[in-house]
Write an enzyme that holds these catalytic residues in place. Structure first.
Site, PDB file in Angstrom:
ATOM      1  N   GLY A 189       9.054  -5.112  10.855  1.00  0.00           N
ATOM      2  CA  GLY A 189       7.819  -5.693  10.316  1.00  0.00           C
ATOM      3  C   GLY A 189       8.086  -6.577   9.114  1.00  0.00           C
ATOM      4  O   GLY A 189       8.996  -7.402   9.129  1.00  0.00           O
TER       5      GLY A 189
ATOM      6  N   LYS B 212       0.791  -1.238   0.000  1.00  0.00           N
ATOM      7  CA  LYS B 212       0.000   0.000   0.000  1.00  0.00           C
ATOM      8  C   LYS B 212       0.818   1.280   0.000  1.00  0.00           C
ATOM      9  O   LYS B 212       1.869   1.357   0.629  1.00  0.00           O
ATOM     10  CB  LYS B 212      -0.877   0.014   1.250  1.00  0.00           C
TER      11      LYS B 212
END
Ligand code: 3PG
Length: 401
Positions: free
Chosen positions: A356, A199
């Site tokens: 992450g 995204k």
């Protein structure tokens, strides 16, 4: 004010309250599947123990939303930590209250107590003052080594600091801030940023911040297709964030205006469906067939990105370049990561990997140990690289004591 570090504080014979981020992944049997975050806190914990401190450790685990959830107990963490430290680690039945205070007061130098999950109490995330005072009562000195939670203004990361005379950042915290914040202020140039992941949204502040600092911005991953749309290309069935096409277009304009070299993939690996065993082909970016979807950067792009990485002084990487969880589409990420490892080893390029998914992809490739720094923070590393103030760091600068 400058943050205090471990070298600035006296801890011998003291109870040190340490905020760590032991929010580690667990499987269905409550077994830890990745203990990187526990290992990353060891330099701080071992140093404090060697100095003759007693440790009261605190962390959250998961998102129990203010209720007791046995599946999110810190018990497995206490056990793993005891193995790492090679000494007993006692798990408190709660994180506040008379019984916990009693346990903390009994501690002798070299002993370790870990509090039960902070987020079993809603007051933790609410940064409630009385709860912060209760936590503060458990120690004489506060150390924050929880970089992964530094973007949260919670009782254990922010509130507690106001109620203890001395507060310092731990080794991991210092290292993370050094690489994710300071390295961007005065980078070794050329400074190259690699952006990937699905995204554009969620990364708008990051892109803004990077455009002010980098020499080159390499964009891959799912987000590249939103950028392609922004240049008027057809993207077949590739993932698109229709609401962000305009943002992508503006980013291209701004990059040009600021003299930043922004490179989009020139070719892609496309698949006839979203599956590891899908049929694939390599196509130029102008030739993505209708009904096919982009899964990875193509060979020319791999070479182009590897060339930029090889010539860089500093590389900051956030987001995988393809669908890395499917082996056939991890090639782009792997080849660029290998080029980065070579540049790090041969030219001393600073290689800084965001936490992450990015850290996960690099770990899966077995390359983490060959990068300069791999962040333990997901959201925290993103916010730090975006130039945002991390409340857990800022409070140490204001209230270090
Ligand atoms: C993380 O895993 O990113 C940190 O531990 C913070 O967790 P949170 O997003 O639940 O606040």
């Amino acid at each position: 004010m400058k943050r205090k570090t471990l070298e600035d504080i006296q801890v011998a014979g003291k109870r040190v309250l340490v905020r760590v981020d032991f929010n580690v992944p667990l499987n269905d049997q409550q077994q830890i599947t990745d203990d990187t975050r526990i290992a990353a806190a060891l330099p701080t914990l071992k140093y404090l123990l060697e100095q003759g401190a007693a440790l009261v450790l605190m962390s959250h685990l998961g998102r129990p939303e203010g209720k007791i959830a046995p599946s999110m107990s810190l018990k497995p963490v206490a056990e793993r930590l005891a193995q790492f430290l090679d000494r007993p680690v006692q798990l408190a039945p709660d994180c506040v209250g008379p019984e916990v205070e009693h346990l903390a007061l009994q501690l002798r130098p070299g002993q370790v107590l870990i509090l039960e999950n902070l987020r079993f109490h809603p007051e933790e995330e609410a940064n409630e003052e009385q709860f912060s005072r209760q936590l503060a009562a458990l120690g004489e000195v506060y150390v924050n080594d929880a970089f992964g939670t530094a973007h949260r203004a919670h009782a254990s990361t922010e509130g507690v600091v106001h109620h203890l005379a001395v507060a310092a950042s731990g080794r991991l915290m210092e290292r993370e801030v050094q690489y994710l914040k300071d390295a961007l202020q005065q980078p070794r140039r050329p400074l190259v940023a690699i952006l990937g992941g699905v995204k554009v949204s969620g990364k708008i502040e990051l892109i803004e911040n990077l455009l002010n600092k980098v020499d080159t911005l390499l964009i891959g991953g799912g987000m590249a297709f939103t950028f392609f749309k922004g240049t008027g290309l057809e993207i077949g069935a590739s993932i698109l964030e229709a609401k962000r096409v305009e943002t992508a277009r503006q980013t291209l304009v701004q990059a040009e205006a600021r003299g930043v070299e922004l490179l989009l993939p020139v070719d892609c690996v496309v698949a006839d469906r979203f599956a590891a065993d899908a049929q694939t082909q390599v196509v130029a970016r102008e030739k993505i067939p209708a009904d096919w979807q982009g899964m990875d950067i193509g060979p020319q792009t791999r070479q182009l990105f590897a060339d930029r990485v090889s010539a860089a002084g500093t590389v900051i990487w956030n987001g995988p370049l393809g669908v890395c969880e499917m082996a056939p589409f991890a090639v782009g990420t792997r080849e660029v990561a290998q080029a980065l490892v070579r540049a790090t080893g041969e030219r001393g390029t600073l290689s800084i990997i965001g936490g992450g998914d990015t850290a996960g992809a690099i770990a899966q490739l077995g390359l983490s140990g060959q990068m300069t720094h791999v962040s333990t923070g997901g959201g925290a590393s993103l916010e730090c690289l975006s130039g945002l103030v991390l409340p857990g760091v800022a409070v140490l600068e204001r209230e270090g004591g």
